[in-house]
Design a protein around this motif. Structure first.
Motif, PDB file in Angstrom:
ATOM      1  N   VAL A   4       0.844  -1.200   0.000  1.00  0.00           N
ATOM      2  CA  VAL A   4       0.000   0.000   0.000  1.00  0.00           C
ATOM      3  C   VAL A   4       0.878   1.248   0.000  1.00  0.00           C
ATOM      4  CG1 VAL A   4      -1.694   1.297   1.347  1.00  0.00           C
ATOM      5  CG2 VAL A   4      -1.945  -1.170   1.092  1.00  0.00           C
ATOM      6  N   THR A   5       1.925   1.238   0.807  1.00  0.00           N
ATOM      7  CA  THR A   5       2.832   2.389   0.859  1.00  0.00           C
ATOM      8  C   THR A   5       3.489   2.622  -0.494  1.00  0.00           C
ATOM      9  OG1 THR A   5       3.269   2.002   3.198  1.00  0.00           O
ATOM     10  CG2 THR A   5       4.863   3.345   2.003  1.00  0.00           C
ATOM     11  N   PHE A   6       3.970   1.552  -1.120  1.00  0.00           N
ATOM     12  CA  PHE A   6       4.626   1.729  -2.410  1.00  0.00           C
ATOM     13  C   PHE A   6       3.645   2.032  -3.530  1.00  0.00           C
ATOM     14  CE2 PHE A   6       8.402   0.294  -0.327  1.00  0.00           C
ATOM     15  CZ  PHE A   6       9.363   1.080  -0.946  1.00  0.00           C
ATOM     16  N   THR A   7       2.401   1.640  -3.375  1.00  0.00           N
ATOM     17  CA  THR A   7       1.382   2.080  -4.320  1.00  0.00           C
ATOM     18  C   THR A   7       1.260   3.597  -4.249  1.00  0.00           C
ATOM     19  OG1 THR A   7       0.144   0.005  -4.152  1.00  0.00           O
ATOM     20  CG2 THR A   7      -1.069   1.944  -4.919  1.00  0.00           C
ATOM     21  N   ALA A   8       1.167   4.118  -3.032  1.00  0.00           N
ATOM     22  CA  ALA A   8       1.055   5.571  -2.857  1.00  0.00           C
ATOM     23  C   ALA A   8       2.308   6.286  -3.362  1.00  0.00           C
ATOM     24  CB  ALA A   8       0.819   5.891  -1.387  1.00  0.00           C
ATOM     25  N   ILE A  34      14.829  10.973 -11.775  1.00  0.00           N
ATOM     26  CA  ILE A  34      14.610  11.332 -10.375  1.00  0.00           C
ATOM     27  C   ILE A  34      13.459  10.528  -9.782  1.00  0.00           C
ATOM     28  CG2 ILE A  34      13.836  13.195  -8.838  1.00  0.00           C
ATOM     29  CD1 ILE A  34      15.458  15.118 -10.650  1.00  0.00           C
ATOM     30  N   ALA A  35      12.366  10.395 -10.516  1.00  0.00           N
ATOM     31  CA  ALA A  35      11.203   9.640 -10.019  1.00  0.00           C
ATOM     32  C   ALA A  35      11.573   8.186  -9.754  1.00  0.00           C
ATOM     33  CB  ALA A  35      10.053   9.733 -11.018  1.00  0.00           C
ATOM     34  N   ILE A  36      12.287   7.571 -10.683  1.00  0.00           N
ATOM     35  CA  ILE A  36      12.696   6.177 -10.499  1.00  0.00           C
ATOM     36  C   ILE A  36      13.677   6.068  -9.330  1.00  0.00           C
ATOM     37  CG2 ILE A  36      14.027   4.300 -11.539  1.00  0.00           C
ATOM     38  CD1 ILE A  36      12.706   5.057 -14.220  1.00  0.00           C
ATOM     39  N   ALA A  37      14.606   7.004  -9.238  1.00  0.00           N
ATOM     40  CA  ALA A  37      15.602   6.968  -8.159  1.00  0.00           C
ATOM     41  C   ALA A  37      14.939   7.079  -6.788  1.00  0.00           C
ATOM     42  CB  ALA A  37      16.624   8.079  -8.356  1.00  0.00           C
ATOM     43  N   VAL A  38      13.914   7.894  -6.676  1.00  0.00           N
ATOM     44  CA  VAL A  38      13.220   8.045  -5.395  1.00  0.00           C
ATOM     45  C   VAL A  38      12.553   6.731  -4.992  1.00  0.00           C
ATOM     46  CG1 VAL A  38      11.239   9.183  -4.279  1.00  0.00           C
ATOM     47  CG2 VAL A  38      12.928  10.539  -5.531  1.00  0.00           C
ATOM     48  N   VAL A  39      11.846   6.105  -5.911  1.00  0.00           N
ATOM     49  CA  VAL A  39      11.181   4.835  -5.615  1.00  0.00           C
ATOM     50  C   VAL A  39      12.214   3.778  -5.232  1.00  0.00           C
ATOM     51  CG1 VAL A  39       9.749   2.973  -6.562  1.00  0.00           C
ATOM     52  CG2 VAL A  39       9.192   5.358  -7.066  1.00  0.00           C
ATOM     53  N   VAL A  40      13.301   3.695  -5.984  1.00  0.00           N
ATOM     54  CA  VAL A  40      14.354   2.710  -5.711  1.00  0.00           C
ATOM     55  C   VAL A  40      15.003   2.981  -4.357  1.00  0.00           C
ATOM     56  CG1 VAL A  40      16.653   1.953  -6.451  1.00  0.00           C
ATOM     57  CG2 VAL A  40      14.802   2.127  -8.116  1.00  0.00           C
ATOM     58  N   LYS A  73       5.504  -9.779  -2.959  1.00  0.00           N
ATOM     59  CA  LYS A  73       4.067  -9.483  -2.853  1.00  0.00           C
ATOM     60  C   LYS A  73       3.815  -7.985  -2.810  1.00  0.00           C
ATOM     61  CE  LYS A  73       2.747 -13.679  -0.342  1.00  0.00           C
ATOM     62  NZ  LYS A  73       2.267 -14.184   0.970  1.00  0.00           N
ATOM     63  N   ALA A  74       4.647  -7.269  -2.055  1.00  0.00           N
ATOM     64  CA  ALA A  74       4.494  -5.811  -1.966  1.00  0.00           C
ATOM     65  C   ALA A  74       4.699  -5.173  -3.334  1.00  0.00           C
ATOM     66  CB  ALA A  74       5.495  -5.237  -0.958  1.00  0.00           C
ATOM     67  N   GLY A  75       5.716  -5.628  -4.067  1.00  0.00           N
ATOM     68  CA  GLY A  75       5.975  -5.087  -5.398  1.00  0.00           C
ATOM     69  C   GLY A  75       4.847  -5.376  -6.371  1.00  0.00           C
ATOM     70  N   LEU A  76       4.324  -6.597  -6.337  1.00  0.00           N
ATOM     71  CA  LEU A  76       3.225  -6.959  -7.240  1.00  0.00           C
ATOM     72  C   LEU A  76       1.962  -6.164  -6.919  1.00  0.00           C
ATOM     73  CD1 LEU A  76       3.746 -10.819  -7.471  1.00  0.00           C
ATOM     74  CD2 LEU A  76       4.161  -9.106  -9.257  1.00  0.00           C
ATOM     75  N   LEU A  77       1.648  -6.028  -5.631  1.00  0.00           N
ATOM     76  CA  LEU A  77       0.481  -5.239  -5.249  1.00  0.00           C
ATOM     77  C   LEU A  77       0.648  -3.791  -5.695  1.00  0.00           C
ATOM     78  CD1 LEU A  77      -2.226  -5.026  -3.657  1.00  0.00           C
ATOM     79  CD2 LEU A  77      -0.832  -4.274  -1.726  1.00  0.00           C
ATOM     80  N   ALA A  78       1.811  -3.220  -5.411  1.00  0.00           N
ATOM     81  CA  ALA A  78       2.062  -1.832  -5.810  1.00  0.00           C
ATOM     82  C   ALA A  78       1.989  -1.678  -7.321  1.00  0.00           C
ATOM     83  CB  ALA A  78       3.440  -1.382  -5.299  1.00  0.00           C
ATOM     84  N   GLY A  79       2.517  -2.638  -8.058  1.00  0.00           N
ATOM     85  CA  GLY A  79       2.500  -2.561  -9.514  1.00  0.00           C
ATOM     86  C   GLY A  79       1.104  -2.574 -10.096  1.00  0.00           C
ATOM     87  N   VAL A  80       0.313  -3.530  -9.669  1.00  0.00           N
ATOM     88  CA  VAL A  80      -1.036  -3.677 -10.228  1.00  0.00           C
ATOM     89  C   VAL A  80      -1.941  -2.522  -9.797  1.00  0.00           C
ATOM     90  CG1 VAL A  80      -3.114  -5.115 -10.214  1.00  0.00           C
ATOM     91  CG2 VAL A  80      -0.869  -6.180 -10.472  1.00  0.00           C
ATOM     92  N   ALA A 114       6.784  -3.518 -10.026  1.00  0.00           N
ATOM     93  CA  ALA A 114       7.108  -4.609  -9.100  1.00  0.00           C
ATOM     94  C   ALA A 114       8.616  -4.788  -8.991  1.00  0.00           C
ATOM     95  CB  ALA A 114       6.451  -5.901  -9.565  1.00  0.00           C
ATOM     96  N   LEU A 115       9.310  -4.713 -10.112  1.00  0.00           N
ATOM     97  CA  LEU A 115      10.766  -4.834 -10.076  1.00  0.00           C
ATOM     98  C   LEU A 115      11.423  -3.633  -9.405  1.00  0.00           C
ATOM     99  CD1 LEU A 115      11.521  -6.390 -13.558  1.00  0.00           C
ATOM    100  CD2 LEU A 115      11.752  -7.471 -11.329  1.00  0.00           C
ATOM    101  N   LEU A 116      10.867  -2.435  -9.607  1.00  0.00           N
ATOM    102  CA  LEU A 116      11.407  -1.238  -8.956  1.00  0.00           C
ATOM    103  C   LEU A 116      11.289  -1.322  -7.436  1.00  0.00           C
ATOM    104  CD1 LEU A 116      10.277   1.853 -11.057  1.00  0.00           C
ATOM    105  CD2 LEU A 116      12.554   0.867 -10.864  1.00  0.00           C
ATOM    106  N   VAL A 117      10.334  -2.065  -6.952  1.00  0.00           N
ATOM    107  CA  VAL A 117      10.163  -2.235  -5.513  1.00  0.00           C
ATOM    108  C   VAL A 117      10.936  -3.452  -5.027  1.00  0.00           C
ATOM    109  CG1 VAL A 117       8.477  -2.743  -3.695  1.00  0.00           C
ATOM    110  CG2 VAL A 117       7.927  -1.083  -5.477  1.00  0.00           C
ATOM    111  N   PHE A 118      10.778  -4.581  -5.699  1.00  0.00           N
ATOM    112  CA  PHE A 118      11.329  -5.847  -5.221  1.00  0.00           C
ATOM    113  C   PHE A 118      12.857  -5.900  -5.233  1.00  0.00           C
ATOM    114  CE2 PHE A 118      12.861 -10.128  -6.436  1.00  0.00           C
ATOM    115  CZ  PHE A 118      12.656 -10.751  -5.213  1.00  0.00           C
TER     116      PHE A 118
END
Length: 157
Positions: A4-8, A34-40, A73-80, A114-118
């Motif tokens: 949920v946090t990474f979705t937001a 910058i956007a990708i770097a922040v998420v990573v 799971k967190a990455g997949l949830l955030a991705g979808v 999902a990959l950016l999170v996982f």
């Protein structure tokens, strides 16, 4: 919680990216980076925190929690979910968000998110565990085997 946090985080990054690209289109590559770097970075730090916490709670590496599946799971949830939200926002309110078609958002976009999170979270957890193990090994007394082999090495010289 993580998903949920990474979705937001991802939705906010996409909204801010859309606004930035509309306002300064010549700098879109910089804004995307910058956007990708922040998420990573957020995933890396949170994964590192999880790894540190897990290594401190479980002195034996065989007892570690399964952070890999938790972060997947967190990455997949955030991705979808973020793909769906961004598609809806792009179709109705924010035309500059840069959304693709519905199926591309839910398949390719979700996979990328999902990959950016996982991946960074997994790397962060591994680094966190390694740091704690290193700290614990420095403070641990030498076992009989290492003393025994050191004694033989000295005798051979």
């Amino acid at each position: 919680m993580r998903g949920v946090t990474f979705t937001a985080v991802h939705v906010l990054a996409r909204i801010l990216l859309g606004v930035a690209v509309v306002e300064a289109p010549l700098h879109s590559t910089v804004w995307r980076t910058i956007a990708i770097a922040v998420v990573v970075l957020i995933a890396l730090v949170w994964g590192g925190y999880d790894g540190i916490r897990d290594a401190r709670a479980n002195p034996d590496p065989d007892d570690y929690e399964d952070l890999t599946v938790r972060w997947l799971k967190a990455g997949l949830l955030a991705g979808v979910v973020s793909g769906l939200i961004c598609w809806i926002l792009g179709s109705t309110v924010l035309a500059g968000i840069g959304q693709a078609s519905f199926f591309v958002e839910l398949i390719a976009g979700a996979s990328f998110t999902a990959l950016l999170v996982f991946v960074p979270a997994f790397v962060g957890a591994a680094i966190g565990r390694w740091l704690i193990r290193r700290e614990q090994n420095k403070n641990a007394p030498e076992d009989d085997w290492s003393v025994h082999t050191d004694h033989h090495a000295e005798a051979a010289q």
